[in-house]
Scaffold this active site. Structure first.
Site, PDB file in Angstrom:
ATOM      1  N   ALA A  66      35.408  48.471  32.390  1.00  0.00           N
ATOM      2  CA  ALA A  66      36.549  49.379  32.305  1.00  0.00           C
ATOM      3  C   ALA A  66      35.983  50.793  32.202  1.00  0.00           C
ATOM      4  O   ALA A  66      34.822  50.984  31.811  1.00  0.00           O
ATOM      5  CB  ALA A  66      37.385  49.038  31.085  1.00  0.00           C
ATOM      6  N   GLY A 111      34.564  44.747  31.700  1.00  0.00           N
ATOM      7  CA  GLY A 111      35.776  44.409  32.448  1.00  0.00           C
ATOM      8  C   GLY A 111      35.482  43.866  33.838  1.00  0.00           C
ATOM      9  O   GLY A 111      36.295  43.130  34.398  1.00  0.00           O
ATOM     10  N   GLU A 114      34.795  40.294  33.315  1.00  0.00           N
ATOM     11  CA  GLU A 114      36.083  39.655  32.996  1.00  0.00           C
ATOM     12  C   GLU A 114      36.931  39.463  34.249  1.00  0.00           C
ATOM     13  O   GLU A 114      37.648  38.466  34.380  1.00  0.00           O
ATOM     14  CB  GLU A 114      36.810  40.499  31.941  1.00  0.00           C
ATOM     15  CG  GLU A 114      36.053  40.503  30.620  1.00  0.00           C
ATOM     16  CD  GLU A 114      36.586  41.509  29.626  1.00  0.00           C
ATOM     17  OE1 GLU A 114      36.429  42.725  29.862  1.00  0.00           O
ATOM     18  OE2 GLU A 114      37.165  41.092  28.611  1.00  0.00           O
ATOM     19  N   GLU A 134      30.421  45.303  25.479  1.00  0.00           N
ATOM     20  CA  GLU A 134      31.407  46.080  24.720  1.00  0.00           C
ATOM     21  C   GLU A 134      30.952  46.418  23.303  1.00  0.00           C
ATOM     22  O   GLU A 134      31.198  47.516  22.818  1.00  0.00           O
ATOM     23  CB  GLU A 134      32.755  45.336  24.669  1.00  0.00           C
ATOM     24  CG  GLU A 134      33.545  45.371  25.960  1.00  0.00           C
ATOM     25  CD  GLU A 134      33.182  44.271  26.948  1.00  0.00           C
ATOM     26  OE1 GLU A 134      32.155  43.588  26.753  1.00  0.00           O
ATOM     27  OE2 GLU A 134      33.939  44.092  27.920  1.00  0.00           O
TER      28      GLU A 134
END
Ligand code: HXC
Length: 257
Positions: A66, A111, A114, A134
């Site tokens: 992200a 992300g 993911e 993260e």
């Protein structure tokens, strides 16, 4: 005109999506997620869809996570909204009624990992790097990593990855079952094309049922999941594919799905 963040290419129902923010290693910001949601609005309407392939622009990165710069100043409410928007969109990609293949070059982090975890298949080049880093940023995965990673690789390895934030190479990702295949980078494209063609050539209703049985069954106890399998198996006999597939076998010819 604003730049295209998700490029869409269509070849007879096999759709290739390319996350295209190469300057930020294809990091997912809210604009990318919104655009992906818009693309899914179209894909969900199509009855000629056979397979979806998702990749990142360039050879250096699938998706490096992200967007950290965009997330930095978010309040808890804004962070929740961002994660919620992305989770919903990624879930829509996951539940498309066709095989979804992640084609991973280079960085597949946070992300990005993911996103790949929500795909049915992940094929990676030998330069791919995976991880859920993260915790190194003071947060936890928020696009489903704490839930899909243990379902894919088991809880021990998932805890390892989400608590250390360490990066793993493509071979380790293959060993732990995070990806299905690893290829030399030069061969990856041809392999992915062949794979999607093969997946797209199978009976779409059967593929849809097989995918649904695996996905929905994983969230249920064994007896309920087996009952689901039986229902979906029986449903195959209500359509034309079963008759065509079995007739083709008996008649010693190729099925025409
Ligand atoms: C924003 C990013 C980015 C990211 C890279 N960039 N990753 N921008 N968000 N996730 C940008 C860099 O700032 C840089 O921009 C450009 O891309 C190139 O990156 P470099 O760092 O210069 O490249 P390199 O030295 O090769 O290192 C590559 C890298 C590193 C190892 C992938 O960029 C990196 O560690 N990125 C962050 C990976 C990460 O932590 N991902 C998880 C994010 S959290 P400039 O402008 O300087 O050229 C997450 C949470 C999900 O995903 C859940 C949220 C709800």
């Amino acid at each position: 005109m604003s730049e295209t963040l998700i490029e869409v290419a269509d070849n007879a129902g096999i759709v290739r999506l390319t996350v295209s923010r190469p300057k930020a290693l294809n990091a997912l910001n809210s604009a990318v997620i919104s655009e992906l949601a818009g693309v899914l609005d179209d894909l969900e309407q199509r009855d000629d869809l056979r397979a979806v392939l998702i990749t990142g622009a360039g050879e250096k990165s699938f998706v490096a996570g992200a967007d950290i710069a965009e997330m930095r100043d978010k309040t808890p409410e804004q962070a929740r909204a961002f994660a919620g928007q992305a989770l919903k969109t990624i879930k829509r990609l996951e539940t498309l009624p066709v095989p979804v293949v992640a084609l991973v070059n280079g960085f597949c982090l946070g992300g990005g990992c993911e996103l790949a975890l929500a795909c049915d298949w992940a094929v990676a080049s030998d330069n791919a790097i995976f991880g859920q880093p993260e915790v190194l940023l003071g947060v936890i995965p928020g696009f489903g990593g704490t839930q899909r990673l243990p379902r894919r690789v088991g809880p021990a390895m998932a805890i390892d990855l989400v608590t250390t934030g360490r990066k793993i190479d493509a071979q380790e990702a293959l060993r732990i079952g995070l990806v299905n295949r690893v290829m030399p980078q030069a061969e990856l494209e041809a392999y992915a094309e062949e794979l999607t063609k093969q997946l797209g050539g199978n009976g779409p209703e059967a593929v849809r049922g097989a995918k649904q049985a695996v996905h929905d069954g994983l969230d249920q106890d064994l007896d309920s999941a087996l009952a689901l399998e039986t229902s979906l198996f029986a449903l195959c006999f209500a359509g034309e594919e079963q008759r065509e597939g079995m007739s083709a076998f008996v008649e010693k010819r190729k099925p025409n799905f």
